[in-house]
Design an enzyme around this catalytic site. Structure first.
Site, PDB file in Angstrom:
ATOM      1  N   GLY A  49      33.267  43.518  42.629  1.00 46.95           N
ATOM      2  CA  GLY A  49      33.216  44.456  41.512  1.00 46.95           C
ATOM      3  C   GLY A  49      32.092  44.116  40.572  1.00 46.95           C
ATOM      4  CD  GLU A  65      29.401  46.087  41.580  1.00 46.50           C
ATOM      5  OE1 GLU A  65      29.419  45.099  42.346  1.00 46.50           O
ATOM      6  OE2 GLU A  65      28.652  46.159  40.585  1.00 46.50           O
ATOM      7  CD  GLU A  69      30.114  41.352  47.482  1.00 41.24           C
ATOM      8  OE1 GLU A  69      29.544  40.359  47.949  1.00 41.24           O
ATOM      9  OE2 GLU A  69      29.997  41.730  46.300  1.00 41.24           O
ATOM     10  N   PRO A  86      43.467  43.309  26.215  1.00 41.62           N
ATOM     11  CG  PRO A  86      43.787  43.591  23.926  1.00 41.62           C
ATOM     12  CD  PRO A  86      44.485  43.727  25.238  1.00 41.62           C
ATOM     13  CG  ASP A  87      44.391  38.444  25.062  1.00 42.38           C
ATOM     14  OD1 ASP A  87      43.364  38.365  24.379  1.00 42.38           O
ATOM     15  OD2 ASP A  87      45.538  38.592  24.586  1.00 42.38           O
ATOM     16  CD  GLU A 118      32.482  30.820  51.237  1.00 39.81           C
ATOM     17  OE1 GLU A 118      33.273  30.556  52.135  1.00 39.81           O
ATOM     18  OE2 GLU A 118      32.331  30.097  50.230  1.00 39.81           O
TER      19      GLU A 118
END
Lengths: 233, 233
Positions: A49, A65, A69, A86-87, A118
């Site tokens: 991501g 994204e 990859e 928020p955390d 990796e």
DNA sequence: ACAAAAGTGTTGAGAGTACACCCATGC
DNA sequence: GCATGGGTGTACTCTCAACACTTTTGT
């Protein structure tokens, strides 16, 4: 009709996308994780991501994204849920829009990328402890997938173009994590009219009767009925 | 373990929440819209919503916006989908996380608010042309609601604490936009064991037999079965 | 000939669907 | 007494679930 009128206060936040990419690998349902090399989570496995850019839609960001990859071109990609605590990210206030994607193991190739050392497949039953809230995102994606195989043709995205009924049944069994009755499964699949007999046969070298090869009548993921193709929850 | 390490590039975007608040009003399924008074869409009806602040979760933002508009305290609120097309908002690059919410008409009161001149209920069949991509969001919310009444007890959020079986059936009929068989409906509801006979009766002044009043055995929205409570899709 | 997976039908149980009449009340 | 919505049971159909043997091949 773009108008130059920004909101008065600064309301901007960072927004990322995270993609749960599923495949069936060695008869297990597996998720692709990448090892981070930059931030506080360096060395930790995380979902592929990154940040959403200003000029692209969120869907486009997820696809980009994924392509950075892996080198897959055609994947089934669907938005899952937006996590906005928020955390949730120690780097600061970052909201993530999660997606899940399905690919067929056979037309897949990992791509080397600069900022990830990796990338590796992990069976969903044996995940390492991932960064951020990525375990929760994977759990959510798995739940969605398990529900959705029941009333759509989504499962087909995990299979090659031609496949046997046993392979199809095995895919359902792996996703749902339970054994299914062979006769009932075949009866159900045939009466749905979503399979086409290709005429070909699969002889995999083993000492057994060759199996008929089927393909799907519709390339798209279509909704069937609410009742559940296979298993009522 | 908050770490001061911002992303190198500026990836910040504005993020809003928009809430599709449903109620049953005058025997119709209705959505609350507010008339905008500030931006290029001044005078146009739009979903209640606003910017997500840095110190609150996205869920909290949705709840806050809902409470600023209405004075409801306990609502069912569920995230819907995140719309992130770069051109969806003419004011600039704004991503919105949409929610839908359900309230019972009776314990509801509109609240006067500074930056909206007016708030009004509109039946989902007769919506004005709304701002941004809000019509798409409402369509999406309606679809989700119609599916979800079938395998959860979500419908109860639209009803008062005590209600008659006819009122419950009417709610289903309004949401699903189709007539249901009275006897089959009652049979199904009773065998689900989610209703409690309160012992009370409703006499609404009309010239008819009083109806038994029921309440729910579980306040939460619970998942029943995949098969569909009422109508298989 | 044998091992291994492919392929094939029937039966019983339970859920869904269609359908019509009597009941209690207010006016 | 009549108009209005409340309340109740049965029969048919269809889907789901359980279950075992024959077929075809490679070695």
């Amino acid at each position: 009709m773009r108008v130059a009128q920004a909101p008065k206060l600064d309301h901007s936040l960072a927004v990322t996308v995270d993609v749960v990419l599923f495949t069936i690998w060695e008869k297990k349902l597996a998720v692709l994780l990448v090892r981070r090399i930059k931030d506080p989570f360096s060395g930790v496995w995380a979902l592929p991501g990154g940040f959403v850019r200003k000029d692209e839609s969120v869907d486009e960001a997820a696809l980009r994204e994924l392509q950075e990859e892996t080198s897959v071109s055609r994947v089934y990609l669907e938005q899952l849920y937006t996590f906005g605590d928020p955390d949730r990210d120690p780097r600061g206030r970052i909201i993530t829009v999660s997606y899940y994607a399905l690919i067929n193991w056979e037309n897949f190739q990992l791509r080397a990328k600069a900022d990830t050392s990796e990338a590796k497949w992990f069976p969903v039953q044996k995940l390492p402890k991932p960064a951020f809230d990525h375990r929760e995102i994977i759990r959510y994606a798995l739940e969605r997938l398990q529900h959705k195989v029941n009333y759509t043709t989504i499962c087909f995205q995990l299979l090659p173009k031609e496949f046997t009924l046993s392979e199809l049944q095995q895919a359902y069994e792996i996703i749902l994590h339970q054994k299914l009755d062979k006769r009932n499964f075949r009866k159900k699949m045939i009466q749905l009219h979503i399979l086409k007999d290709t005429g070909g046969m699969k002889t995999d070298g083993g000492p057994q009767r060759p199996a008929k090869l089927y393909s799907f009548t519709d390339v798209r993921v279509v909704k069937l009925q609410e009742k559940g193709i296979i298993v009522p929850f």
